[in-house]
Scaffold this motif. Structure first.
Motif, PDB file in Angstrom:
ATOM      1  N   PHE A  65       0.859  -1.181   0.000  1.00  0.00           N
ATOM      2  CA  PHE A  65       0.000   0.000   0.000  1.00  0.00           C
ATOM      3  C   PHE A  65       0.894   1.229   0.000  1.00  0.00           C
ATOM      4  O   PHE A  65       2.112   1.128   0.081  1.00  0.00           O
ATOM      5  CB  PHE A  65      -0.950  -0.011   1.207  1.00  0.00           C
ATOM      6  N   GLY A  66       0.286   2.393  -0.139  1.00  0.00           N
ATOM      7  CA  GLY A  66       1.070   3.621  -0.184  1.00  0.00           C
ATOM      8  C   GLY A  66       1.859   3.716  -1.477  1.00  0.00           C
ATOM      9  O   GLY A  66       1.379   3.346  -2.539  1.00  0.00           O
ATOM     10  N   PHE A  67       3.108   4.179  -1.392  1.00  0.00           N
ATOM     11  CA  PHE A  67       3.898   4.367  -2.611  1.00  0.00           C
ATOM     12  C   PHE A  67       4.344   3.050  -3.228  1.00  0.00           C
ATOM     13  O   PHE A  67       4.800   3.006  -4.360  1.00  0.00           O
ATOM     14  CB  PHE A  67       5.104   5.287  -2.350  1.00  0.00           C
ATOM     15  N   LEU A  68       4.204   1.937  -2.532  1.00  0.00           N
ATOM     16  CA  LEU A  68       4.560   0.632  -3.088  1.00  0.00           C
ATOM     17  C   LEU A  68       3.402  -0.050  -3.814  1.00  0.00           C
ATOM     18  O   LEU A  68       3.592  -1.082  -4.446  1.00  0.00           O
ATOM     19  CB  LEU A  68       5.057  -0.298  -1.971  1.00  0.00           C
ATOM     20  N   SER A  69       2.201   0.499  -3.729  1.00  0.00           N
ATOM     21  CA  SER A  69       1.048  -0.130  -4.374  1.00  0.00           C
ATOM     22  C   SER A  69       1.168  -0.045  -5.894  1.00  0.00           C
ATOM     23  O   SER A  69       1.832   0.834  -6.443  1.00  0.00           O
ATOM     24  CB  SER A  69      -0.245   0.537  -3.923  1.00  0.00           C
ATOM     25  N   SER A  70       0.509  -0.968  -6.568  1.00  0.00           N
ATOM     26  CA  SER A  70       0.540  -0.989  -8.032  1.00  0.00           C
ATOM     27  C   SER A  70      -0.020   0.292  -8.621  1.00  0.00           C
ATOM     28  O   SER A  70       0.513   0.831  -9.589  1.00  0.00           O
ATOM     29  CB  SER A  70      -0.258  -2.181  -8.557  1.00  0.00           C
ATOM     30  N   THR A  71      -1.097   0.796  -8.034  1.00  0.00           N
ATOM     31  CA  THR A  71      -1.718   2.026  -8.530  1.00  0.00           C
ATOM     32  C   THR A  71      -0.752   3.193  -8.427  1.00  0.00           C
ATOM     33  O   THR A  71      -0.592   3.974  -9.364  1.00  0.00           O
ATOM     34  CB  THR A  71      -2.987   2.338  -7.724  1.00  0.00           C
ATOM     35  N   SER A  72      -0.076   3.312  -7.302  1.00  0.00           N
ATOM     36  CA  SER A  72       0.876   4.397  -7.089  1.00  0.00           C
ATOM     37  C   SER A  72       2.043   4.299  -8.060  1.00  0.00           C
ATOM     38  O   SER A  72       2.491   5.291  -8.618  1.00  0.00           O
ATOM     39  CB  SER A  72       1.377   4.374  -5.645  1.00  0.00           C
ATOM     40  N   LYS A  73       2.526   3.078  -8.272  1.00  0.00           N
ATOM     41  CA  LYS A  73       3.636   2.892  -9.207  1.00  0.00           C
ATOM     42  C   LYS A  73       3.251   3.335 -10.610  1.00  0.00           C
ATOM     43  O   LYS A  73       4.033   3.952 -11.312  1.00  0.00           O
ATOM     44  CB  LYS A  73       4.067   1.420  -9.228  1.00  0.00           C
ATOM     45  N   GLN A  74       2.022   3.032 -11.014  1.00  0.00           N
ATOM     46  CA  GLN A  74       1.565   3.429 -12.342  1.00  0.00           C
ATOM     47  C   GLN A  74       1.485   4.943 -12.458  1.00  0.00           C
ATOM     48  O   GLN A  74       1.817   5.511 -13.491  1.00  0.00           O
ATOM     49  CB  GLN A  74       0.202   2.817 -12.647  1.00  0.00           C
ATOM     50  N   CYS A  75       1.066   5.603 -11.400  1.00  0.00           N
ATOM     51  CA  CYS A  75       0.916   7.057 -11.428  1.00  0.00           C
ATOM     52  C   CYS A  75       2.264   7.767 -11.483  1.00  0.00           C
ATOM     53  O   CYS A  75       2.408   8.783 -12.143  1.00  0.00           O
ATOM     54  CB  CYS A  75       0.143   7.539 -10.206  1.00  0.00           C
ATOM     55  N   TYR A  76       3.246   7.261 -10.765  1.00  0.00           N
ATOM     56  CA  TYR A  76       4.515   7.966 -10.603  1.00  0.00           C
ATOM     57  C   TYR A  76       5.679   7.375 -11.387  1.00  0.00           C
ATOM     58  O   TYR A  76       6.796   7.866 -11.307  1.00  0.00           O
ATOM     59  CB  TYR A  76       4.882   8.041  -9.118  1.00  0.00           C
ATOM     60  N   LEU A  77       5.436   6.332 -12.177  1.00  0.00           N
ATOM     61  CA  LEU A  77       6.511   5.672 -12.901  1.00  0.00           C
ATOM     62  C   LEU A  77       7.233   6.621 -13.860  1.00  0.00           C
ATOM     63  O   LEU A  77       8.461   6.675 -13.885  1.00  0.00           O
ATOM     64  CB  LEU A  77       5.976   4.463 -13.671  1.00  0.00           C
ATOM     65  N   ILE A  89       9.436   4.107 -20.571  1.00  0.00           N
ATOM     66  CA  ILE A  89       8.805   2.971 -21.226  1.00  0.00           C
ATOM     67  C   ILE A  89       7.324   3.274 -21.339  1.00  0.00           C
ATOM     68  O   ILE A  89       6.644   3.476 -20.340  1.00  0.00           O
ATOM     69  CB  ILE A  89       9.020   1.683 -20.403  1.00  0.00           C
ATOM     70  N   LYS A  90       6.845   3.322 -22.575  1.00  0.00           N
ATOM     71  CA  LYS A  90       5.432   3.616 -22.780  1.00  0.00           C
ATOM     72  C   LYS A  90       4.676   2.311 -22.906  1.00  0.00           C
ATOM     73  O   LYS A  90       5.005   1.454 -23.709  1.00  0.00           O
ATOM     74  CB  LYS A  90       5.245   4.464 -24.035  1.00  0.00           C
ATOM     75  N   LYS A  91       3.666   2.156 -22.071  1.00  0.00           N
ATOM     76  CA  LYS A  91       2.811   0.981 -22.104  1.00  0.00           C
ATOM     77  C   LYS A  91       1.379   1.434 -22.285  1.00  0.00           C
ATOM     78  O   LYS A  91       1.040   2.578 -22.002  1.00  0.00           O
ATOM     79  CB  LYS A  91       2.915   0.198 -20.788  1.00  0.00           C
ATOM     80  N   LYS A  92       0.563   0.528 -22.748  1.00  0.00           N
ATOM     81  CA  LYS A  92      -0.853   0.821 -22.839  1.00  0.00           C
ATOM     82  C   LYS A  92      -1.345   1.000 -21.419  1.00  0.00           C
ATOM     83  O   LYS A  92      -1.211   0.124 -20.592  1.00  0.00           O
ATOM     84  CB  LYS A  92      -1.573  -0.337 -23.519  1.00  0.00           C
ATOM     85  N   ARG A  93      -1.870   2.138 -21.109  1.00  0.00           N
ATOM     86  CA  ARG A  93      -2.191   2.490 -19.733  1.00  0.00           C
ATOM     87  C   ARG A  93      -3.646   2.219 -19.399  1.00  0.00           C
ATOM     88  O   ARG A  93      -4.545   2.580 -20.145  1.00  0.00           O
ATOM     89  CB  ARG A  93      -1.898   3.966 -19.519  1.00  0.00           C
ATOM     90  N   LEU A  94      -3.858   1.571 -18.289  1.00  0.00           N
ATOM     91  CA  LEU A  94      -5.215   1.378 -17.795  1.00  0.00           C
ATOM     92  C   LEU A  94      -5.599   2.613 -16.998  1.00  0.00           C
ATOM     93  O   LEU A  94      -4.758   3.347 -16.525  1.00  0.00           O
ATOM     94  CB  LEU A  94      -5.264   0.144 -16.882  1.00  0.00           C
ATOM     95  N   GLU A  95      -6.885   2.819 -16.831  1.00  0.00           N
ATOM     96  CA  GLU A  95      -7.335   3.959 -16.024  1.00  0.00           C
ATOM     97  C   GLU A  95      -6.859   3.724 -14.588  1.00  0.00           C
ATOM     98  O   GLU A  95      -7.065   2.663 -14.035  1.00  0.00           O
ATOM     99  CB  GLU A  95      -8.851   4.071 -16.062  1.00  0.00           C
ATOM    100  N   THR A  96      -6.181   4.695 -14.012  1.00  0.00           N
ATOM    101  CA  THR A  96      -5.626   4.518 -12.680  1.00  0.00           C
ATOM    102  C   THR A  96      -6.282   5.472 -11.697  1.00  0.00           C
ATOM    103  O   THR A  96      -6.802   6.515 -12.059  1.00  0.00           O
ATOM    104  CB  THR A  96      -4.106   4.790 -12.664  1.00  0.00           C
ATOM    105  N   LEU A  97      -6.240   5.090 -10.450  1.00  0.00           N
ATOM    106  CA  LEU A  97      -6.743   5.945  -9.376  1.00  0.00           C
ATOM    107  C   LEU A  97      -5.607   6.846  -8.926  1.00  0.00           C
ATOM    108  O   LEU A  97      -4.471   6.418  -8.848  1.00  0.00           O
ATOM    109  CB  LEU A  97      -7.220   5.098  -8.202  1.00  0.00           C
TER     110      LEU A  97
END
Length: 100
Positions: A65-77, A89-97
């Motif tokens: 959770f926090g900055f280690l969560s998958s959602t957070s990683k997607q937002c800040y990668l 690295i550009k990936k097809k992005r899913l809608e993130t929270l």
């Protein structure tokens, strides 16, 4: 410890053969430089070993959770890659929270 707490006891793709009496599965033999081998166990012994990985009541698997969560990683990668000077690295992005 981290790898153990996040993975299941054995993946389906590692099981090569099953019958009423024996179960065969792939293992990595670290005594022989990590070479893959097939190990065969009697069904009762396989089930006993597998059952050792079942968590007792009240215990849960570790979740990030926090900055280690998958959602957070997607937002800040992208931002982290820029700061590290790594190619983005550009990936097809899913809608993130977005974390608040």
């Amino acid at each position: 410890m981290g790898r153990y707490t996040h993975k299941i006891a054995i993946s389906n793709h590692r099981i090569t053969n099953t019958s009423k009496k024996v179960v065969s599965f792939k293992i990595k033999n670290y005594r022989k430089n990590g070479n893959q081998e097939i190990q065969t166990l009697k069904t009762k012994k396989f089930i006993r070993r597998f059952a050792l990985h079942i968590l007792p009541k009240g215990f849960v698997r570790i979740c990030h959770f926090g900055f280690l969560s998958s959602t957070s990683k997607q937002c800040y990668l992208k931002e982290l890659q820029e700061q590290l000077g790594k190619p983005i690295i550009k990936k097809k992005r899913l809608e993130t929270l977005h974390l608040k």
